[in-house]
Structure formats: C-alpha cells, structure tokens
Motif scaffolding. Structure first.
Motif, PDB file in Angstrom:
ATOM      1  N   PHE A 106       0.834  -1.208   0.000  1.00 32.62           N
ATOM      2  CA  PHE A 106       0.000   0.000   0.000  1.00 32.62           C
ATOM      3  C   PHE A 106       0.867   1.256   0.000  1.00 32.62           C
ATOM      4  CE2 PHE A 106      -3.594  -2.667   1.508  1.00 32.62           C
ATOM      5  CZ  PHE A 106      -4.529  -2.245   0.577  1.00 32.62           C
ATOM      6  N   SER A 107       1.952   1.235   0.748  1.00 33.18           N
ATOM      7  CA  SER A 107       2.850   2.384   0.778  1.00 33.18           C
ATOM      8  C   SER A 107       3.486   2.616  -0.589  1.00 33.18           C
ATOM      9  CB  SER A 107       3.937   2.170   1.829  1.00 33.18           C
ATOM     10  OG  SER A 107       4.852   3.234   1.820  1.00 33.18           O
ATOM     11  N   VAL A 120       2.222   1.830  -3.554  1.00 28.64           N
ATOM     12  CA  VAL A 120       1.203   2.383  -4.457  1.00 28.64           C
ATOM     13  C   VAL A 120       0.993   3.864  -4.157  1.00 28.64           C
ATOM     14  CG1 VAL A 120      -1.252   2.300  -5.044  1.00 28.64           C
ATOM     15  CG2 VAL A 120       0.076   0.190  -4.871  1.00 28.64           C
ATOM     16  N   LYS A 121       0.969   4.227  -2.894  1.00 24.65           N
ATOM     17  CA  LYS A 121       0.787   5.629  -2.515  1.00 24.65           C
ATOM     18  C   LYS A 121       1.944   6.485  -3.029  1.00 24.65           C
ATOM     19  CE  LYS A 121       0.274   8.537   1.580  1.00 24.65           C
ATOM     20  NZ  LYS A 121       0.255   8.552   3.036  1.00 24.65           N
ATOM     21  N   GLN A 122       3.169   6.004  -2.874  1.00 24.73           N
ATOM     22  CA  GLN A 122       4.332   6.765  -3.326  1.00 24.73           C
ATOM     23  C   GLN A 122       4.368   6.875  -4.846  1.00 24.73           C
ATOM     24  OE1 GLN A 122       6.433   8.474  -1.404  1.00 24.73           O
ATOM     25  NE2 GLN A 122       5.191   7.832   0.336  1.00 24.73           N
ATOM     26  N   ARG A 131       1.764   6.933  -6.826  1.00 28.59           N
ATOM     27  CA  ARG A 131       0.748   7.913  -7.204  1.00 28.59           C
ATOM     28  C   ARG A 131       1.242   9.338  -6.973  1.00 28.59           C
ATOM     29  NH1 ARG A 131      -4.443   4.839  -4.657  1.00 28.59           N
ATOM     30  NH2 ARG A 131      -4.719   3.350  -6.362  1.00 28.59           N
ATOM     31  N   LYS A 132       1.952   9.551  -5.857  1.00 27.79           N
ATOM     32  CA  LYS A 132       2.493  10.878  -5.584  1.00 27.79           C
ATOM     33  C   LYS A 132       3.551  11.254  -6.609  1.00 27.79           C
ATOM     34  CE  LYS A 132       3.700  11.751  -1.323  1.00 27.79           C
ATOM     35  NZ  LYS A 132       4.140  11.609   0.081  1.00 27.79           N
TER      36      LYS A 132
END
Length: 82
Positions: free
Chosen positions: A44-45, A47-49, A51-52
């Motif tokens: 999850f981390s 994917v978040k990074q 996207r950022k």
C-alpha cells in the motif's frame, strides 16, 4: 590426529530431532502473520508513493511539461498504426 577423533564423536552425539518432533507452534504462526501484514503495508505504501510521484511528474516537478488529464487523453498513442 585430533580431527580423526572429532568425526566419530560427532556421529555418536548426533542430537538432530526426528521430523515428527519438530513443530512451528503459535510463534511460527505469529511470525508468518506478521510477515503477511508487513508485505501488505509495504505494498500500500508503494502504491501511494507511485501515485504521488506520478502526480508530481504530471505537475512538471521533474522538469517535464505540466500535463493536464485532457492533454493526456488527446495525445496519440505510439502503438497506433498509421
């Protein structure tokens, strides 16, 4: 001479347990569950990074031209046949 004595003594003192005597138990289960949870959190981390980073690239932070979503939809694909 000494190493010739050590080999026969190690054969006599073999303390390896039988496979039926060894069990992982609740601690092994807890370690596996912790590893599964850790991989999910890391995923999850990631994917978040990603996207950022994509949002920053679209905004032109990395020296690229800023992209709006309308411009991205209008650009021709490189796989189209001419």
């Amino acid at each position: 001479m000494l190493d010739q004595l050590i080999v026969p003594l190690s054969i006599l003192m073999d303390t390896t347990p039988d496979p039926t005597e060894v069990k992982a138990g609740p601690l092994g289960f807890a370690v596996w569950m912790f590893m599964i949870v850790a991989v999910v959190v890391i995923g999850f981390s990631l994917v978040k990074q990603l996207r950022k980073a994509q949002a920053a690239k679209d905004a032109g932070v990395y020296g690229d031209e800023p992209v709006t979503r309308d411009d991205a939809a209008e650009t021709p694909s490189t796989t189209e046949e001419r």
